[in-house]
Design a protein around this motif. Structure first.
Motif, mmCIF file in Angstrom:
data_model
loop_
_atom_site.group_PDB
_atom_site.id
_atom_site.type_symbol
_atom_site.label_atom_id
_atom_site.label_comp_id
_atom_site.label_asym_id
_atom_site.label_seq_id
_atom_site.Cartn_x
_atom_site.Cartn_y
_atom_site.Cartn_z
ATOM 1 N N VAL A 148 0.865 -1.170 0.000
ATOM 2 C CA VAL A 148 0.000 0.000 0.000
ATOM 3 C C VAL A 148 0.904 1.223 0.000
ATOM 4 C CG1 VAL A 148 -1.769 1.267 1.282
ATOM 5 C CG2 VAL A 148 -1.777 -1.234 1.297
ATOM 6 N N LEU A 149 0.623 2.171 -0.867
ATOM 7 C CA LEU A 149 1.408 3.403 -0.903
ATOM 8 C C LEU A 149 0.919 4.364 0.168
ATOM 9 C CD1 LEU A 149 1.658 4.112 -4.724
ATOM 10 C CD2 LEU A 149 3.320 2.997 -3.233
ATOM 11 N N VAL A 150 1.858 4.977 0.850
ATOM 12 C CA VAL A 150 1.538 5.980 1.866
ATOM 13 C C VAL A 150 2.227 7.270 1.450
ATOM 14 C CG1 VAL A 150 1.746 6.624 4.290
ATOM 15 C CG2 VAL A 150 1.389 4.219 3.669
ATOM 16 N N LYS A 151 1.430 8.243 1.086
ATOM 17 C CA LYS A 151 1.985 9.532 0.666
ATOM 18 C C LYS A 151 2.179 10.418 1.889
ATOM 19 C CE LYS A 151 -0.022 9.278 -3.897
ATOM 20 N NZ LYS A 151 -0.812 9.950 -4.934
ATOM 21 N N TYR A 152 3.343 11.090 1.925
ATOM 22 C CA TYR A 152 3.569 11.998 3.050
ATOM 23 C C TYR A 152 4.354 13.235 2.638
ATOM 24 C CZ TYR A 152 8.119 9.559 3.323
ATOM 25 O OH TYR A 152 9.338 9.009 3.040
ATOM 26 N N GLY A 153 4.363 13.534 1.356
ATOM 27 C CA GLY A 153 5.046 14.722 0.857
ATOM 28 C C GLY A 153 4.434 16.016 1.367
ATOM 29 N N ASP A 154 3.192 15.948 1.811
ATOM 30 C CA ASP A 154 2.496 17.119 2.324
ATOM 31 C C ASP A 154 2.763 17.365 3.809
ATOM 32 O OD1 ASP A 154 1.096 14.697 2.840
ATOM 33 O OD2 ASP A 154 -0.719 15.831 3.326
ATOM 34 N N LEU A 155 3.564 16.495 4.432
ATOM 35 C CA LEU A 155 3.789 16.581 5.874
ATOM 36 C C LEU A 155 5.195 17.067 6.201
ATOM 37 C CD1 LEU A 155 2.167 13.190 6.919
ATOM 38 C CD2 LEU A 155 1.121 15.465 6.961
ATOM 39 N N ASN A 156 5.315 17.766 7.316
ATOM 40 C CA ASN A 156 6.606 18.172 7.872
ATOM 41 C C ASN A 156 6.914 17.192 8.999
ATOM 42 O OD1 ASN A 156 8.744 19.261 9.270
ATOM 43 N ND2 ASN A 156 7.714 21.175 9.785
ATOM 44 N N LEU A 157 7.807 16.257 8.759
ATOM 45 C CA LEU A 157 8.053 15.207 9.744
ATOM 46 C C LEU A 157 8.821 15.684 10.968
ATOM 47 C CD1 LEU A 157 8.645 12.133 7.444
ATOM 48 C CD2 LEU A 157 6.544 13.010 8.459
ATOM 49 N N GLY A 158 9.219 16.931 10.995
ATOM 50 C CA GLY A 158 9.798 17.509 12.194
ATOM 51 C C GLY A 158 8.726 18.012 13.149
ATOM 52 N N SER A 159 7.503 18.050 12.663
ATOM 53 C CA SER A 159 6.372 18.513 13.467
ATOM 54 C C SER A 159 5.716 17.321 14.148
ATOM 55 C CB SER A 159 5.359 19.205 12.552
ATOM 56 O OG SER A 159 4.064 19.200 13.121
ATOM 57 N N PRO A 160 5.517 17.385 15.469
ATOM 58 C CA PRO A 160 4.843 16.279 16.154
ATOM 59 C C PRO A 160 3.447 15.986 15.593
ATOM 60 C CG PRO A 160 5.854 17.753 17.751
ATOM 61 C CD PRO A 160 5.973 18.412 16.407
ATOM 62 N N ALA A 161 2.708 17.023 15.259
ATOM 63 C CA ALA A 161 1.356 16.816 14.727
ATOM 64 C C ALA A 161 1.411 16.085 13.388
ATOM 65 C CB ALA A 161 0.643 18.152 14.580
ATOM 66 N N ASP A 162 2.315 16.476 12.515
ATOM 67 C CA ASP A 162 2.426 15.824 11.210
ATOM 68 C C ASP A 162 2.974 14.410 11.333
ATOM 69 O OD1 ASP A 162 1.355 18.049 10.029
ATOM 70 O OD2 ASP A 162 3.134 18.589 8.873
ATOM 71 N N ALA A 163 3.886 14.184 12.268
ATOM 72 C CA ALA A 163 4.395 12.831 12.492
ATOM 73 C C ALA A 163 3.271 11.913 12.967
ATOM 74 C CB ALA A 163 5.552 12.844 13.493
ATOM 75 N N LYS A 164 2.373 12.433 13.795
ATOM 76 C CA LYS A 164 1.220 11.642 14.246
ATOM 77 C C LYS A 164 0.290 11.326 13.075
ATOM 78 C CE LYS A 164 1.168 13.300 18.987
ATOM 79 N NZ LYS A 164 0.479 14.110 19.997
ATOM 80 N N VAL A 165 0.122 12.289 12.173
ATOM 81 C CA VAL A 165 -0.709 12.065 10.985
ATOM 82 C C VAL A 165 -0.090 10.950 10.138
ATOM 83 C CG1 VAL A 165 -1.472 13.084 8.783
ATOM 84 C CG2 VAL A 165 -1.708 14.378 10.917
ATOM 85 N N LEU A 166 1.224 10.994 9.937
ATOM 86 C CA LEU A 166 1.875 9.953 9.148
ATOM 87 C C LEU A 166 1.767 8.602 9.829
ATOM 88 C CD1 LEU A 166 3.413 8.892 6.773
ATOM 89 C CD2 LEU A 166 5.544 9.655 7.868
ATOM 90 N N LEU A 167 1.926 8.544 11.135
ATOM 91 C CA LEU A 167 1.798 7.269 11.845
ATOM 92 C C LEU A 167 0.400 6.687 11.639
ATOM 93 C CD1 LEU A 167 3.033 5.110 13.624
ATOM 94 C CD2 LEU A 167 2.326 6.451 15.617
#
Length: 115
Positions: free
Chosen positions: A35-54
């Motif tokens: 399954v592809l997981v796109k995360y180019g729209d996220l800032n992985l240094g941000s806790p909120a965005d890291a939670k979204v990616l998880l």
């Protein structure tokens, strides 16, 4: 097997050998669901965005592992959970984001940011 397809896309795959669920077992042995997981729209240094990616990774792992079986089917449930946990763990490692890793391991994003 987890591989990067492009920088902002993670390919999440479940190992068919884990006997995850009936739909996965019905596939040829040389086919590994992914399954592809796109995360180019996220800032992985941000806790909120890291939670979204998880959360995206967890949803993709559920799909790649064939979906949750009926809870009353304990052996299938155990196989599904093992597959799901393994897929999530491998995806987190593949992304190689310290913030995502801290959150995935139950660490507080605030405690990580304070380091």
């Amino acid at each position: 097997m987890i591989r990067f397809l492009t920088a902002p896309v993670l390919g999440l795959a479940a190992a068919a050998s884990l006997s995850c669920a009936a739909p996965v077992l019905a596939q040829p042995s040389d086919t590994v669901p992914s399954v592809l997981v796109k995360y180019g729209d996220l800032n992985l240094g941000s806790p909120a965005d890291a939670k979204v990616l998880l959360k995206r990774i967890e949803v993709a792992a559920n799909t790649a592992c064939g979906g949750a079986p009926d809870i009353r089917l304990l052996s299938q449930w155990a196989s599904f959970e093992a597959c799901r946990r393994s897929a999530v763990a491998r995806a987190v490692v593949a992304v190689d984001s310290p913030m995502l890793t801290a959150i995935a391991h139950g660490g507080s994003a605030a405690s990580f940011a304070a380091r």
